[in-house]
Scaffold this active site. Structure first.
Site: not given
Length: 848
Positions: A141, A533
């Site tokens: 962790c 785009d």
């Protein structure tokens, strides 16, 4: 995935001149450090960073490059170290671009100060970085990664440091003496580093094997500890007054703690020696305190249950973090390679060189990236691009490692080594993204850093003050304080965010979408506008002949003449005309290209031209009727080409870039999510408006150069808020960098596109974008569900511990239950099947 690197200035040197390459007694010149700050992209954030480092003595200059999200610092080594710390404290994530200090020989180092401080050293280098790789079985962790980082702070001459929590590995680039000191520091922090072969596939394989071995070896020992603790509890309940039973309780509890708590004690007391409070510290103190006040069975039960919970939790977390690793198994280990004499021999894929030819039979997986050199087939590209329909491949077409050859035998010329295949880059991109903390994760880590000491102080207050303010004995007060320590363990809280984020990143990667970190995953839910785009994003990017008609003369003859002229030209419009005409081409001679206008040639003995509106005007062959026809086509977004003879115009050809079948559905989904699509293109305004109308986009801007697109994105951000930009990742680089999230479309096999954007869609399916937004919103919901679960359960048991009759083993069950609940809740993001839930309306096709 390689990132562009920038080597710090050669002026960087050892502060005391003690590294072997630096000589002794050298002066301390200024150092230069270039950082990439992924969440810095506007002047406001630049100002925040300037304020954070203001007043740091020895910091000579700051140079910001906002589009590239980079910052170059110059100053003394201590100033650079302090500046990096202050930037992190301000909520940013600085990471150097270069995994090593420079090209110096640092083979000898006496351990004195080196110029580049550990806080300024790389945390996420490119995946091929040099260095020794170690597996740390107990590191699973972020808090334990932080423990190791702090332990390594005093170690000098470490050039690079990279953590992979999913694989539980750390890569350390350092001279031999510094490396030995680093390993000793890690052991001093309570962890045991084990050497691995390399950070590549072999290491992954050995890591996987080690994990299974650890489970098999640890589980029986922990089950024995649990059985001993349970037997001690039974004896305490059944023979409470027997001296013999009490002695046996003590022995059973001691053995249970020995079998289950060794690792917890080692890490817990190592943290105490460093004057830090960690999860392991809380559990060590709680178990020790219970044992000292005579609660031997409970001390044993606490430690056994905690160790088992940690083991189960670690395996659950591994499932999330290693979900993407299953992709690596898709690429076969061996390949059929053509030899110099033309024969075929099986060889390890890792040994196949670029430009060698491999053979893939129907039903086999493609071992390496390459281009088809012989044969045709349909290839299932789902593992790389997420496409559900096989793609036809012919000579010259690219294929990717891990995809499946379905119909015909093909030969492929290798274009990338196994370690640098598109599949390998996907996996390593996700691994790097796993190391990038999301905003919620940073918040939770900061909260836990305050929460853990606060719980410890509360427990001390209960133990010391309760006998004075409540009718409790000292033993009761101390016991309740120990219960508070157990339930106050922040494990469930700390682990709730990384498991969720990693699960979401893996779920997206399985769909052919790479999200480069938790920051972008969380930001996607906040998007209000997306700039698109046109070419290759909304449209196919391949001109097609959509209409043609004869103005005069025979239609079949005109088709033959046009096919002859168009077939000799390399212009995309000419190619579209040639491909769209089924007529056989005529014989052509004296062919001549007219720059910016068209072509002319002698065809079947006559002089003909094929050109644009400008050429017609120059030849004086335009009329009012023809002008109206051309205007109608241009308003529809068509590119018009005309076939002309000396006598006049013979035919009109309309070519257009067609809308992708998936674009309309994607635009509808974006609107339903409250995201406004805007079309940005370099084409003329009429074409932009036509394409936008056909796709369902309400706003379009045409005639835009790359710098104009950047300005347009800035304007959208100012008017509407968080804005994404989707493009090809190369021509739209300025706008992609400026947008809150840059999305590269159709980037399979393209290094540049994978580097240019924050999110990479491996195929060109626009529907992946609303999927990303839905995934982001669902991830955000799961994150806060987990935080609420973790804190809610603890709040209930805090009350029970102080005012009720909660016991220590009940507190462990509550903590273990909370941890497993948040892990299971986060893992739900992995179980969305072949597509992200909710990404399309019922009944709509998911085919790409």
């Amino acid at each position: 995935m390689d990132r562009p690197v920038q080597v710090p200035s050669s002026s960087t040197s050892c502060a005391s001149g003690s590294c072997g390459a630096c000589g002794s007694g050298a002066a301390v010149p200024a150092s230069s450090l270039t950082l990439r700050i992924s969440n810095m992209d506007c002047p406001t954030e630049e100002r925040q960073i300037r304020q954070a480092v203001a007043g740091i003595g020895g910091l000579a200059s700051l140079q910001f490059d906002l589009p590239a999200r980079q910052l170059t610092l110059e100053g003394t080594s201590n100033a650079l170290d302090l500046a990096v710390r202050e930037i992190r404290s301000a909520g940013f994530e600085p990471g150097p671009l270069e995994p090593a200090v420079d090209g110096r020989d640092t083979s000898s180092c006496d351990g004195d100060a080196c110029a580049v401080p550990l806080a300024s050293r790389p945390s996420q280098p490119v995946y091929r970085s040099r260095g020794a790789v170690f597996r740390i079985a107990d590191m699973d962790c972020a808090s334990e990664e932080a423990d190791i980082r702090r332990a390594l702070e005093p170690v000098k001459c470490i050039e690079g440091l990279s953590f992979q929590l999913g694989a539980r590995t750390v890569t350390i680039a350092a001279p031999e003496q510094a490396l030995a000191e680093a390993l000793q520091a890690i052991r001093g922090a309570g962890f045991e580093p084990m050497p691995l072969s390399s950070p590549g596939k072999d290491a992954d394989d050995s890591t996987d094997a080690d994990e299974h071995g650890e489970i098999k070896s640890n589980l029986p020992r922990l089950l024995v500890a649990l059985a001993l603790a349970t037997l001690a509890e039974v004896l305490a309940f059944a023979f409470a007054d027997s001296p013999v039973a009490k002695a046996l309780e003590l022995a059973l509890a001691a053995f249970a703690i020995y079998f289950s708590g060794w690792s917890t004690y080692r890490k817990g007391f190592a943290a105490l020696r460093q004057r830090r409070l960690t999860i392991n510290t809380l559990m060590s103190v709680a178990a020790t305190g219970a044992f000292l006040i005579g609660q031997w069975p409970e001390a044993a039960m606490v430690m056994a249950l905690y160790a088992i919970a940690e083991l189960i939790e670690a395996r659950s977390v591994d499932r999330a973090r290693n979900a993407i690793q299953s992709l690596m198994a898709l690429a076969p280990d061996d390949a059929q390679v053509r030899q110099a004499d033309g024969s075929w021999r099986s060889a390890p894929a890792s040994e196949v060189a670029i430009d060698q030819v491999v053979r893939i039979r129907p039903g086999e997986r493609i071992p390496l990236d390459g281009a088809v050199s012989a044969g045709t087939s349909a290839v299932n590209q789902a593992p790389v691009t997420g496409e559900s329909i096989p793609v036809d491949k012919a000579v010259g077409d690219a294929v990717f490692a891990g995809t499946i050859n379905e119909t015909g035998e093909i030969e492929v010329r290798v274009t990338s080594e196994a370690s640098n295949s598109t599949l390998a880059r996907i996996i390593h991109a996700v691994e790097q993204a796993q190391g990038s903390r999301a905003p919620t994760q940073r918040f939770v880590d900061r909260f836990a850093a305050i929460y853990t000491p606060a719980v410890f102080l509360l427990a001390i207050a209960v133990a010391v003050l309760a006998p004075w303010v409540a009718d409790w004995t000292w033993q009761q007060s101390l016991y309740k304080a120990l219960v508070l320590l157990v339930i106050g363990c922040p494990c469930a809280l700390v682990i709730s965010t990384p498991v969720t984020v990693v699960s979401a990143l893996a779920a997206a990667a399985r769909r052919g979408v790479l999200i480069k970190g938790g920051t972008y995953l969380e930001q996607a839910r906040e998007l209000r506008v997306i700039a698109l785009d046109k070419t290759g994003t909304v449209t196919e990017g391949k001109p097609k002949l959509v209409h043609w008609e004869s103005v005069s003369g025979d239609q079949a003859a005109n088709a033959r003449l046009a096919a002859g002229l168009a077939g000799r030209s390399d212009h995309p419009v000419s190619k579209a005309i040639a491909a769209g005409l089924s007529a056989a081409s005529a014989s052509v001679s004296n062919f001549k290209a007219l720059a910016g206008r068209g072509v002319e040639a002698v065809v079947d003995g006559g002089c003909y031209a094929l050109g644009n509106h400008r050429l017609v005007e120059e030849r004086g062959q335009c009329s009012a009727e023809l002008e109206q026809k051309l205007q109608e086509h241009e308003q529809q977004g068509h590119t018009v080409t005309l076939l002309m003879s000396d006598a006049g115009v013979l035919a009109v050809f309309a070519v257009a870039d067609t809308i992708k079948p998936s674009s309309r559905q994607a635009i509808e989904e974006l609107k339903s999510l409250g995201v406004r699509p805007v079309l940005l293109t370099g084409d003329n305004a009429a074409t932009a408006a036509s394409i936008a109308k056909e796709a369902g986009i309400d706003e379009a801007q045409g005639n835009l150069l790359p710098e104009d697109k950047l300005s347009a994105v800035e304007g959208l951000q100012g008017r509407h808020g968080p804005t994404a930009m989707a493009g090809d990742g190369i021509n739209d680089a300025p706008a992609l960098a400026k947008a809150d999230i840059g999305i590269a479309m159709g980037a399979a096999g393209t290094d540049t596109a994978m580097e240019a954007a924050d999110v990479v869609v491996m195929n060109d399916d626009l529907r992946r974008i609303p999927e990303i937004i839905r995934l982001s919103r669902r991830t955000h919901g799961v994150l806060w569900q987990n935080i609420s679960i973790a804190l809610g359960i603890k709040a209930v048991f805090f009350v029970l511990a102080i005012f009720g009759s909660a016991t220590m083993w009940m507190a462990v069950f509550a903590d273990m239950g909370a941890s497993l609940l948040v892990v299971a809740n986060g893992l739900r993001l992995l179980s969305n099947g072949p597509r992200i839930a909710g990404s399309a309306k019922p009944g709509t096709s998911q085919n790409s």
